[in-house]
Write a protein that holds these residues in place. Structure first.
Motif, PDB file in Angstrom:
ATOM      1  N   ALA A  84      16.925  30.218   1.905  1.00 39.78           N
ATOM      2  CA  ALA A  84      18.286  30.435   2.402  1.00 39.78           C
ATOM      3  C   ALA A  84      19.310  29.991   1.367  1.00 39.78           C
ATOM      4  O   ALA A  84      20.308  30.682   1.133  1.00 39.78           O
ATOM      5  CB  ALA A  84      18.496  29.682   3.717  1.00 39.78           C
ATOM      6  N   VAL A  85      19.071  28.849   0.733  1.00 40.06           N
ATOM      7  CA  VAL A  85      19.974  28.363  -0.317  1.00 40.06           C
ATOM      8  C   VAL A  85      20.043  29.380  -1.449  1.00 40.06           C
ATOM      9  O   VAL A  85      21.127  29.714  -1.945  1.00 40.06           O
ATOM     10  CB  VAL A  85      19.530  26.974  -0.835  1.00 40.06           C
ATOM     11  N   ALA A  86      18.895  29.898  -1.851  1.00 38.79           N
ATOM     12  CA  ALA A  86      18.859  30.898  -2.920  1.00 38.79           C
ATOM     13  C   ALA A  86      19.599  32.168  -2.509  1.00 38.79           C
ATOM     14  O   ALA A  86      20.325  32.770  -3.322  1.00 38.79           O
ATOM     15  CB  ALA A  86      17.414  31.221  -3.300  1.00 38.79           C
ATOM     16  N   ALA A  87      19.465  32.582  -1.255  1.00 38.14           N
ATOM     17  CA  ALA A  87      20.176  33.772  -0.773  1.00 38.14           C
ATOM     18  C   ALA A  87      21.682  33.534  -0.797  1.00 38.14           C
ATOM     19  O   ALA A  87      22.453  34.413  -1.212  1.00 38.14           O
ATOM     20  CB  ALA A  87      19.704  34.130   0.638  1.00 38.14           C
ATOM     21  N   TYR A  88      22.120  32.356  -0.369  1.00 34.47           N
ATOM     22  CA  TYR A  88      23.547  32.027  -0.431  1.00 34.47           C
ATOM     23  C   TYR A  88      24.042  32.037  -1.878  1.00 34.47           C
ATOM     24  O   TYR A  88      25.152  32.495  -2.161  1.00 34.47           O
ATOM     25  CB  TYR A  88      23.826  30.660   0.195  1.00 34.47           C
ATOM     26  N   GLU A  89      23.237  31.542  -2.799  1.00 34.06           N
ATOM     27  CA  GLU A  89      23.643  31.537  -4.211  1.00 34.06           C
ATOM     28  C   GLU A  89      23.796  32.958  -4.746  1.00 34.06           C
ATOM     29  O   GLU A  89      24.780  33.267  -5.426  1.00 34.06           O
ATOM     30  CB  GLU A  89      22.626  30.760  -5.050  1.00 34.06           C
ATOM     31  N   ARG A  90      22.836  33.816  -4.434  1.00 33.98           N
ATOM     32  CA  ARG A  90      22.922  35.210  -4.904  1.00 33.98           C
ATOM     33  C   ARG A  90      24.120  35.925  -4.282  1.00 33.98           C
ATOM     34  O   ARG A  90      24.849  36.641  -4.958  1.00 33.98           O
ATOM     35  CB  ARG A  90      21.635  35.970  -4.578  1.00 33.98           C
ATOM     36  N   GLU A  91      24.311  35.719  -2.981  1.00 31.02           N
ATOM     37  CA  GLU A  91      25.427  36.372  -2.312  1.00 31.02           C
ATOM     38  C   GLU A  91      26.755  35.833  -2.837  1.00 31.02           C
ATOM     39  O   GLU A  91      27.708  36.590  -3.032  1.00 31.02           O
ATOM     40  CB  GLU A  91      25.319  36.171  -0.795  1.00 31.02           C
ATOM     41  N   GLY A  92      26.824  34.552  -3.083  1.00 25.29           N
ATOM     42  CA  GLY A  92      28.043  33.973  -3.641  1.00 25.29           C
ATOM     43  C   GLY A  92      28.369  34.557  -5.004  1.00 25.29           C
ATOM     44  O   GLY A  92      29.527  34.888  -5.287  1.00 25.29           O
ATOM     45  N   ALA A  93      27.357  34.710  -5.849  1.00 16.08           N
ATOM     46  CA  ALA A  93      27.577  35.298  -7.177  1.00 16.08           C
ATOM     47  C   ALA A  93      28.030  36.754  -7.059  1.00 16.08           C
ATOM     48  O   ALA A  93      28.942  37.189  -7.774  1.00 16.08           O
ATOM     49  CB  ALA A  93      26.305  35.199  -8.017  1.00 16.08           C
ATOM     50  N   ARG A  94      27.426  37.500  -6.139  1.00 17.60           N
ATOM     51  CA  ARG A  94      27.816  38.905  -5.941  1.00 17.60           C
ATOM     52  C   ARG A  94      29.263  38.995  -5.466  1.00 17.60           C
ATOM     53  O   ARG A  94      30.047  39.803  -5.979  1.00 17.60           O
ATOM     54  CB  ARG A  94      26.887  39.579  -4.926  1.00 17.60           C
ATOM     55  N   LEU A  95      29.620  38.155  -4.525  1.00 16.77           N
ATOM     56  CA  LEU A  95      30.976  38.189  -3.993  1.00 16.77           C
ATOM     57  C   LEU A  95      32.009  37.697  -4.999  1.00 16.77           C
ATOM     58  O   LEU A  95      33.122  38.227  -5.059  1.00 16.77           O
ATOM     59  CB  LEU A  95      31.052  37.370  -2.697  1.00 16.77           C
ATOM     60  N   ALA A  96      31.653  36.705  -5.815  1.00 16.62           N
ATOM     61  CA  ALA A  96      32.580  36.238  -6.851  1.00 16.62           C
ATOM     62  C   ALA A  96      32.843  37.358  -7.856  1.00 16.62           C
ATOM     63  O   ALA A  96      33.986  37.564  -8.288  1.00 16.62           O
ATOM     64  CB  ALA A  96      32.022  34.999  -7.546  1.00 16.62           C
ATOM     65  N   SER A  97      31.805  38.097  -8.216  1.00 16.07           N
ATOM     66  CA  SER A  97      31.969  39.230  -9.126  1.00 16.07           C
ATOM     67  C   SER A  97      32.841  40.313  -8.480  1.00 16.07           C
ATOM     68  O   SER A  97      33.732  40.884  -9.125  1.00 16.07           O
ATOM     69  CB  SER A  97      30.602  39.799  -9.497  1.00 16.07           C
ATOM     70  N   ALA A  98      32.595  40.591  -7.208  1.00 12.11           N
ATOM     71  CA  ALA A  98      33.407  41.586  -6.497  1.00 12.11           C
ATOM     72  C   ALA A  98      34.863  41.145  -6.425  1.00 12.11           C
ATOM     73  O   ALA A  98      35.775  41.965  -6.598  1.00 12.11           O
ATOM     74  CB  ALA A  98      32.839  41.818  -5.096  1.00 12.11           C
ATOM     75  N   ALA A  99      35.100  39.865  -6.204  1.00 10.00           N
ATOM     76  CA  ALA A  99      36.481  39.367  -6.139  1.00 10.00           C
ATOM     77  C   ALA A  99      37.197  39.556  -7.468  1.00 10.00           C
ATOM     78  O   ALA A  99      38.370  39.961  -7.497  1.00 10.00           O
ATOM     79  CB  ALA A  99      36.486  37.892  -5.733  1.00 10.00           C
ATOM     80  N   ARG A 100      36.496  39.299  -8.568  1.00 10.10           N
ATOM     81  CA  ARG A 100      37.096  39.543  -9.890  1.00 10.10           C
ATOM     82  C   ARG A 100      37.405  41.025 -10.060  1.00 10.10           C
ATOM     83  O   ARG A 100      38.467  41.407 -10.563  1.00 10.10           O
ATOM     84  CB  ARG A 100      36.165  39.054 -11.001  1.00 10.10           C
ATOM     85  N   GLY A 101      36.474  41.874  -9.653  1.00 14.67           N
ATOM     86  CA  GLY A 101      36.692  43.314  -9.754  1.00 14.67           C
ATOM     87  C   GLY A 101      37.868  43.783  -8.922  1.00 14.67           C
ATOM     88  O   GLY A 101      38.691  44.580  -9.385  1.00 14.67           O
ATOM     89  N   VAL A 102      37.966  43.293  -7.701  1.00 15.82           N
ATOM     90  CA  VAL A 102      39.092  43.676  -6.840  1.00 15.82           C
ATOM     91  C   VAL A 102      40.401  43.260  -7.493  1.00 15.82           C
ATOM     92  O   VAL A 102      41.382  44.018  -7.486  1.00 15.82           O
ATOM     93  CB  VAL A 102      38.949  43.063  -5.434  1.00 15.82           C
ATOM     94  N   SER A 103      40.421  42.079  -8.064  1.00 11.40           N
ATOM     95  CA  SER A 103      41.652  41.593  -8.696  1.00 11.40           C
ATOM     96  C   SER A 103      42.114  42.507  -9.828  1.00 11.40           C
ATOM     97  O   SER A 103      43.290  42.875  -9.897  1.00 11.40           O
ATOM     98  CB  SER A 103      41.436  40.169  -9.202  1.00 11.40           C
TER      99      SER A 103
END
Length: 118
Positions: A84-103
């Motif tokens: 679960a921790v690893a899944a949260y880490e992967r999802e967090g990285a994906r969302l951080a990248s998406a946030a940069r892209g949206v910006s």
């Protein structure tokens, strides 16, 4: 292209670049958002709503990462907690990248021009 520009979005000024931006932004939000014509008509608004949605998801992933070990340690085997921790880490990285892209896409939709620095 500015750092963080999503590969699914054509460069500003290219034919159909705004259409590719809108398609990509709609992929980041719940499917029900597609029913709102105002978001198609005003891509800057869609970008704003995508930023809000992605930001909320990122914060949720961070909160889950911080708390999952404590909250579920008595209910899951250790390997499930670590997965679960690893899944949260992967999802967090994906969302951080998406946030940069949206910006950066939102900036381009507002007419901002990116100039590389040396």
């Amino acid at each position: 292209m500015p750092p963080g520009w999503p590969e699914q979005v054509r460069p500003p000024g290219a034919p159909d670049w705004e259409r590719s931006a809108v398609t990509w932004l709609f992929d980041l939000v719940p499917p029900d958002y597609r029913a709102h014509e105002v978001l198609r008509r005003y891509p800057v608004l869609l970008a704003r709503m995508a930023a809000d949605h992605v930001g909320a998801g990122l914060e949720a992933a961070r909160a889950g990462w911080r708390t999952v070990r404590v909250e579920l340690a008595d209910h899951l085997p250790p390997e499930a907690v670590e997965a679960a921790v690893a899944a949260y880490e992967r999802e967090g990285a994906r969302l951080a990248s998406a946030a940069r892209g949206v910006s950066v896409v939102a900036g381009a939709l507002r007419g901002e021009v990116w100039v590389p620095r040396l």
